[in-house]
Enzyme design. Structure first.
Site, PDB file in Angstrom:
ATOM      1  N   ASP A  12       4.513 -75.672  49.998  1.00  0.00           N
ATOM      2  CA  ASP A  12       5.268 -75.759  51.258  1.00  0.00           C
ATOM      3  C   ASP A  12       4.411 -75.111  52.341  1.00  0.00           C
ATOM      4  O   ASP A  12       4.754 -74.073  52.863  1.00  0.00           O
ATOM      5  CB  ASP A  12       6.634 -75.081  51.132  1.00  0.00           C
ATOM      6  N   HIS A 243       1.051 -63.696  47.494  1.00  0.00           N
ATOM      7  CA  HIS A 243       1.930 -64.451  46.607  1.00  0.00           C
ATOM      8  C   HIS A 243       1.243 -65.697  46.042  1.00  0.00           C
ATOM      9  O   HIS A 243       0.884 -65.750  44.868  1.00  0.00           O
ATOM     10  CB  HIS A 243       3.204 -64.859  47.352  1.00  0.00           C
TER      11      HIS A 243
END
Length: 326
Positions: A12, A243
């Site tokens: 995303d 992340h």
């Protein structure tokens, strides 16, 4: 020489996705066969355009990009402009890419490539898992066609970042996450337990700014927005967690976790305060092999916390583009 690891990246594309993609694009041991996008940090269509922008910067516009799910299975799409900027890339407002996404929907592209290359494709999912769950519905035999699945998502012993119990990628589509984790394929989950301990600092950002390459300069710039968020809402100072890049490095085989037991793992799909929580039975974390009934996911609980240096080394060493986009 070892064969290259072939990845399909489902993302995303916000700031940390861009860092992950650029990290992988600079890895001589990795070949990205396709990139698919999903809602999350930004909407799926913007994520695709951002992905194409990143590929142009790296001189890899040959990699197909497919747009996927615009919302989760409940018809909702939780986006994060307060983290990644209104454009998903730190409010850099880059010009439109010269290329366009392919016409094939993301889930169909995943299924087709897995069928064409059985047993050789590694799926790296660094956004909500809607596309992967949809691909499983399209092809129930997909777990037998895919070599491995690595997911950035979840929180086991660590608090969530979307709710007290849930991490954002899992929280954005708990039903899809449950389907993916229960599919019966080999899965590695890289949760907040690991990613929050691998932290980029202003010293890393300064080094990127001084490297001189277009890739390093771009990553230094987009980190400004990321640091703003983390300073305001998380750490109280200008640093940010790695992340998606950490999950990418684990998928590529560049980072070997310190503690990563295979344990029973599920997702809370109820409507209470635990919705989206990853429930992992880490009572088996002291064993080197899965002995618990139902052990289905390798959960990365600890890494050695040296990855940010590896990431900056890779981004600073990124070569000049080998392909010019007209």
């Amino acid at each position: 020489m070892a064969p290259k690891r072939t990845l399909i990246v489902d993302c995303d594309t916000g700031i940390d996705d861009a860092l992950a993609l650029l990290y992988l694009l600079g890895d001589p041991g990795v070949e990205i066969s396709a990139i698919t996008t999903v809602f999350g940090n930004t909407d799926a269509e913007t994520a695709a355009l951002n992905t194409l922008r990143v590929l142009e910067l790296a001189g890899r516009s040959d990699i197909p990009v497919a747009v996927g799910a615009l919302s989760n299975w409940c018809g909702e799409a939780h986006l994060a402009p307060y983290v990644h900027g209104s454009d998903g890339l730190g409010n850099t407002n880059l010009p439109a890419p010269a290329t366009a996404p392919c016409d094939e929907p993301a889930a169909e592209l995943i299924v087709r490539l897995a069928r064409e290359n059985p047993g050789t494709t590694h799926l790296l999912a660094i956004g909500p898992l809607t596309n992967l769950a949809t691909a499983l519905l399209l092809e129930p035999e997909l777990p037998d066609l895919v070599e491995h699945v690595t997911i950035m998502g979840g929180a086991v012993r660590h608090p969530g970042n979307a709710t007290p119990a849930s991490e954002a990628n899992i929280h954005n589509d708990p039903e899809a996450a449950r389907i993916v984790l229960r599919a019966g394929w080999p899965v590695t989950m890289v949760p907040l337990d690991a990613t929050m301990g691998e932290v980029l600092t202003e010293k890393h950002q300064q080094r990127l700014a001084e490297c001189g390459s277009p890739v390093a300069a771009f990553t230094s710039t987009i980190l400004q927005q990321y640091f703003d968020f983390y300073e305001r809402d998380i750490f109280g100072e200008r640093r940010a967690a790695c992340h998606d890049p950490l999950a990418a490095a684990i998928a590529a085989g560049d980072v070997v976790p310190v503690l990563a037991p295979v344990v029973p793992t599920d997702v809370d799909t109820g409507n209470g305060p635990g919705r989206g929580a990853t429930v992992a039975d880490v009572r088996g974390q002291y064993r080197d092999f899965p002995t618990q009934e139902g052990a289905n996911v390798r959960v990365v609980l600890e890494t050695d916390r040296t990855f940010p240096e590896m990431l900056v080394d890779r981004l600073c060493g990124a070569p000049e583009p080998t392909q010019r986009v007209a």
